[in-house]
Design a protein around this motif. Structure first.
Motif, PDB file in Angstrom:
ATOM      1  N   ASN A   1     -17.017   8.152 -27.077  1.00  0.00           N
ATOM      2  CA  ASN A   1     -16.573   6.833 -26.631  1.00  0.00           C
ATOM      3  C   ASN A   1     -17.510   5.760 -27.164  1.00  0.00           C
ATOM      4  O   ASN A   1     -18.650   6.041 -27.545  1.00  0.00           O
ATOM      5  N   THR A   2     -17.029   4.551 -27.189  1.00  0.00           N
ATOM      6  CA  THR A   2     -17.816   3.402 -27.596  1.00  0.00           C
ATOM      7  C   THR A   2     -17.310   2.183 -26.834  1.00  0.00           C
ATOM      8  O   THR A   2     -16.166   2.166 -26.376  1.00  0.00           O
ATOM      9  N   GLY A   3     -18.168   1.194 -26.680  1.00  0.00           N
ATOM     10  CA  GLY A   3     -17.744   0.015 -25.948  1.00  0.00           C
ATOM     11  C   GLY A   3     -18.701  -1.142 -26.084  1.00  0.00           C
ATOM     12  O   GLY A   3     -19.808  -1.019 -26.620  1.00  0.00           O
ATOM     13  N   ILE A   4     -18.255  -2.259 -25.560  1.00  0.00           N
ATOM     14  CA  ILE A   4     -19.059  -3.474 -25.517  1.00  0.00           C
ATOM     15  C   ILE A   4     -18.805  -4.117 -24.159  1.00  0.00           C
ATOM     16  O   ILE A   4     -17.702  -4.016 -23.619  1.00  0.00           O
ATOM     17  N   GLY A   5     -19.851  -4.723 -23.594  1.00  0.00           N
ATOM     18  CA  GLY A   5     -19.690  -5.302 -22.268  1.00  0.00           C
ATOM     19  C   GLY A   5     -20.625  -6.462 -22.021  1.00  0.00           C
ATOM     20  O   GLY A   5     -21.484  -6.797 -22.847  1.00  0.00           O
ATOM     21  N   TYR A   6     -20.451  -7.056 -20.852  1.00  0.00           N
ATOM     22  CA  TYR A   6     -21.301  -8.145 -20.393  1.00  0.00           C
ATOM     23  C   TYR A   6     -21.856  -7.764 -19.024  1.00  0.00           C
ATOM     24  O   TYR A   6     -21.099  -7.403 -18.124  1.00  0.00           O
ATOM     25  N   SER A   7     -23.177  -7.826 -18.873  1.00  0.00           N
ATOM     26  CA  SER A   7     -23.837  -7.549 -17.601  1.00  0.00           C
ATOM     27  C   SER A   7     -24.403  -8.843 -17.043  1.00  0.00           C
ATOM     28  O   SER A   7     -25.060  -9.599 -17.757  1.00  0.00           O
ATOM     29  N   HIS A   8     -24.156  -9.070 -15.759  1.00  0.00           N
ATOM     30  CA  HIS A   8     -24.662 -10.271 -15.092  1.00  0.00           C
ATOM     31  C   HIS A   8     -25.546  -9.827 -13.927  1.00  0.00           C
ATOM     32  O   HIS A   8     -25.101  -9.067 -13.059  1.00  0.00           O
ATOM     33  N   TYR A   9     -26.796 -10.283 -13.908  1.00  0.00           N
ATOM     34  CA  TYR A   9     -27.731  -9.948 -12.834  1.00  0.00           C
ATOM     35  C   TYR A   9     -27.498 -10.918 -11.677  1.00  0.00           C
ATOM     36  O   TYR A   9     -27.895 -12.076 -11.733  1.00  0.00           O
ATOM     37  N   MET A  10     -26.830 -10.429 -10.627  1.00  0.00           N
ATOM     38  CA  MET A  10     -26.491 -11.274  -9.484  1.00  0.00           C
ATOM     39  C   MET A  10     -27.724 -11.585  -8.647  1.00  0.00           C
ATOM     40  O   MET A  10     -27.848 -12.672  -8.113  1.00  0.00           O
ATOM     41  N   THR A  11     -28.606 -10.599  -8.485  1.00  0.00           N
ATOM     42  CA  THR A  11     -29.891 -10.778  -7.800  1.00  0.00           C
ATOM     43  C   THR A  11     -30.915  -9.987  -8.605  1.00  0.00           C
ATOM     44  O   THR A  11     -30.602  -9.450  -9.654  1.00  0.00           O
ATOM     45  N   SER A  12     -32.104  -9.868  -8.078  1.00  0.00           N
ATOM     46  CA  SER A  12     -33.113  -9.089  -8.794  1.00  0.00           C
ATOM     47  C   SER A  12     -32.824  -7.587  -8.746  1.00  0.00           C
ATOM     48  O   SER A  12     -33.443  -6.828  -9.469  1.00  0.00           O
ATOM     49  N   SER A  13     -31.871  -7.158  -7.913  1.00  0.00           N
ATOM     50  CA  SER A  13     -31.561  -5.730  -7.780  1.00  0.00           C
ATOM     51  C   SER A  13     -30.121  -5.366  -8.093  1.00  0.00           C
ATOM     52  O   SER A  13     -29.792  -4.186  -8.161  1.00  0.00           O
ATOM     53  N   ASP A  14     -29.244  -6.343  -8.252  1.00  0.00           N
ATOM     54  CA  ASP A  14     -27.819  -6.070  -8.377  1.00  0.00           C
ATOM     55  C   ASP A  14     -27.261  -6.565  -9.708  1.00  0.00           C
ATOM     56  O   ASP A  14     -27.534  -7.698 -10.123  1.00  0.00           O
ATOM     57  N   ILE A  15     -26.434  -5.717 -10.329  1.00  0.00           N
ATOM     58  CA  ILE A  15     -25.823  -6.044 -11.616  1.00  0.00           C
ATOM     59  C   ILE A  15     -24.311  -5.907 -11.491  1.00  0.00           C
ATOM     60  O   ILE A  15     -23.799  -4.941 -10.925  1.00  0.00           O
ATOM     61  N   PHE A  16     -23.603  -6.871 -12.026  1.00  0.00           N
ATOM     62  CA  PHE A  16     -22.146  -6.818 -12.145  1.00  0.00           C
ATOM     63  C   PHE A  16     -21.844  -6.693 -13.636  1.00  0.00           C
ATOM     64  O   PHE A  16     -22.344  -7.477 -14.444  1.00  0.00           O
ATOM     65  N   ARG A  17     -21.019  -5.713 -14.017  1.00  0.00           N
ATOM     66  CA  ARG A  17     -20.765  -5.489 -15.439  1.00  0.00           C
ATOM     67  C   ARG A  17     -19.267  -5.378 -15.707  1.00  0.00           C
ATOM     68  O   ARG A  17     -18.531  -4.730 -14.968  1.00  0.00           O
ATOM     69  N   ILE A  18     -18.834  -6.010 -16.800  1.00  0.00           N
ATOM     70  CA  ILE A  18     -17.464  -5.912 -17.311  1.00  0.00           C
ATOM     71  C   ILE A  18     -17.555  -5.304 -18.707  1.00  0.00           C
ATOM     72  O   ILE A  18     -18.344  -5.768 -19.527  1.00  0.00           O
ATOM     73  N   THR A  19     -16.744  -4.279 -18.968  1.00  0.00           N
ATOM     74  CA  THR A  19     -16.838  -3.545 -20.225  1.00  0.00           C
ATOM     75  C   THR A  19     -15.453  -3.251 -20.782  1.00  0.00           C
ATOM     76  O   THR A  19     -14.519  -2.985 -20.028  1.00  0.00           O
TER      77      THR A  19
ATOM     78  N   ILE B   1     -14.910  -2.413 -14.626  1.00  0.00           N
ATOM     79  CA  ILE B   1     -15.716  -3.298 -13.780  1.00  0.00           C
ATOM     80  C   ILE B   1     -16.644  -2.406 -12.971  1.00  0.00           C
ATOM     81  O   ILE B   1     -16.188  -1.436 -12.349  1.00  0.00           O
ATOM     82  N   GLU B   2     -17.949  -2.737 -12.962  1.00  0.00           N
ATOM     83  CA  GLU B   2     -18.932  -1.924 -12.244  1.00  0.00           C
ATOM     84  C   GLU B   2     -19.875  -2.818 -11.439  1.00  0.00           C
ATOM     85  O   GLU B   2     -20.166  -3.935 -11.841  1.00  0.00           O
ATOM     86  N   TYR B   3     -20.342  -2.252 -10.345  1.00  0.00           N
ATOM     87  CA  TYR B   3     -21.427  -2.840  -9.570  1.00  0.00           C
ATOM     88  C   TYR B   3     -22.560  -1.824  -9.560  1.00  0.00           C
ATOM     89  O   TYR B   3     -22.368  -0.670  -9.179  1.00  0.00           O
ATOM     90  N   LEU B   4     -23.754  -2.243 -10.006  1.00  0.00           N
ATOM     91  CA  LEU B   4     -24.925  -1.360 -10.053  1.00  0.00           C
ATOM     92  C   LEU B   4     -26.040  -1.950  -9.193  1.00  0.00           C
ATOM     93  O   LEU B   4     -26.231  -3.173  -9.158  1.00  0.00           O
ATOM     94  N   HIS B   5     -26.779  -1.064  -8.527  1.00  0.00           N
ATOM     95  CA  HIS B   5     -27.909  -1.488  -7.700  1.00  0.00           C
ATOM     96  C   HIS B   5     -29.164  -0.747  -8.168  1.00  0.00           C
ATOM     97  O   HIS B   5     -29.129   0.467  -8.367  1.00  0.00           O
ATOM     98  N   MET B   6     -30.248  -1.476  -8.333  1.00  0.00           N
ATOM     99  CA  MET B   6     -31.512  -0.870  -8.754  1.00  0.00           C
ATOM    100  C   MET B   6     -32.049  -0.009  -7.605  1.00  0.00           C
ATOM    101  O   MET B   6     -32.182  -0.464  -6.479  1.00  0.00           O
ATOM    102  N   VAL B   7     -32.375   1.252  -7.910  1.00  0.00           N
ATOM    103  CA  VAL B   7     -32.900   2.145  -6.883  1.00  0.00           C
ATOM    104  C   VAL B   7     -34.363   2.501  -7.118  1.00  0.00           C
ATOM    105  O   VAL B   7     -35.082   2.789  -6.167  1.00  0.00           O
ATOM    106  N   VAL B   8     -34.810   2.502  -8.374  1.00  0.00           N
ATOM    107  CA  VAL B   8     -36.199   2.809  -8.711  1.00  0.00           C
ATOM    108  C   VAL B   8     -36.616   1.908  -9.861  1.00  0.00           C
ATOM    109  O   VAL B   8     -35.834   1.662 -10.772  1.00  0.00           O
ATOM    110  N   SER B   9     -37.869   1.424  -9.799  1.00  0.00           N
ATOM    111  CA  SER B   9     -38.355   0.576 -10.880  1.00  0.00           C
ATOM    112  C   SER B   9     -39.873   0.550 -10.885  1.00  0.00           C
ATOM    113  O   SER B   9     -40.509   0.704  -9.847  1.00  0.00           O
ATOM    114  N   ASN B  10     -40.441   0.322 -12.062  1.00  0.00           N
ATOM    115  CA  ASN B  10     -41.872   0.046 -12.116  1.00  0.00           C
ATOM    116  C   ASN B  10     -42.108  -1.468 -12.153  1.00  0.00           C
ATOM    117  O   ASN B  10     -43.219  -1.911 -12.325  1.00  0.00           O
ATOM    118  N   HIS B  11     -41.029  -2.256 -12.025  1.00  0.00           N
ATOM    119  CA  HIS B  11     -41.045  -3.729 -11.998  1.00  0.00           C
ATOM    120  C   HIS B  11     -41.701  -4.322 -13.231  1.00  0.00           C
ATOM    121  O   HIS B  11     -42.256  -5.404 -13.190  1.00  0.00           O
TER     122      HIS B  11
END
Length: 184
Positions: free
Chosen positions: A44-62, A86-96
């Motif tokens: 598969n292949t694709g292109i998308g746009y990710s928007h950081y709604m907050t410092s932990s949440d991402i909304f993505r359209i692909t 359409i996806e909603y992602l939440h950061m669960v682990v990070s080294n910031h």
């Protein structure tokens, strides 16, 4: 030569070390490719746009294109999927600093094209209800972002999709790699 190396090192090191993204309102363009695991492998292949709604949440359209091979009766055919996601992602682990692990859910919809298989499945006395169709597919996703530079991240994505409307493939696991370029 030592001076050139030292100059490059002092210019690149701050880009790797400074805190990168996860600021509200930042967007990024994603380009990715990958392959499907399981009985019916493909790519598969694709292109998308990710928007950081907050410092932990991402909304993505692909937009995504998938092609896989499927054996139907005695012949193998290319099956094509054209999907919007359409996806909603939440950061669960990070080294910031430069590594972020995100988990999320989403839905994708589009068209599954069985192409030349349509004529084959209904020939030689066989009658089949397998056909091309529009589908809506729920999914779960995991993603690792590694920011090698202040605005550029390398992505590793894993998605599991359930396709109850598909005649050919109910479960679909994909693994992909990509690049996200942040735009401010």
């Amino acid at each position: 030569m030592k001076k050139l190396f030292l100059l490059l090192f002092t210019l690149l090191l701050p880009m790797v070390m400074m805190g990168q993204r996860h600021s509200k309102g930042i967007g990024g363009i994603d380009v990715f490719g990958g392959f499907s695991l399981g009985k019916y492998t493909g790519w598969n292949t694709g292109i998308g746009y990710s928007h950081y709604m907050t410092s932990s949440d991402i909304f993505r359209i692909t937009g995504e294109y998938t092609q896989y091979k499927r054996k139907i009766y005695t012949r193998e055919f290319d099956i094509l999927n054209y999907m919007a996601e359409i996806e909603y992602l939440h950061m669960v682990v990070s080294n910031h600093n430069n590594l972020y692990i995100n988990l999320g859910i989403g839905v994708k919809g589009g068209y599954e094209d069985i192409g030349k298989a349509k004529d084959y499945v209904n020939s030689d006395g066989r009658v089949s209800d397998i056909k091309s169709r529009f589908m809506a597919i729920p999914l779960v996703a995991g993603e690792a972002e590694f920011f090698a530079f202040s605005k550029t991240a390398f992505l590793l994505q894993v998605k599991e999709c359930y396709s109850p409307m598909s005649d050919l493939r109910k479960w679909n696991t994909t693994i992909g790699i990509g690049i996200r370029q942040l735009i401010f």
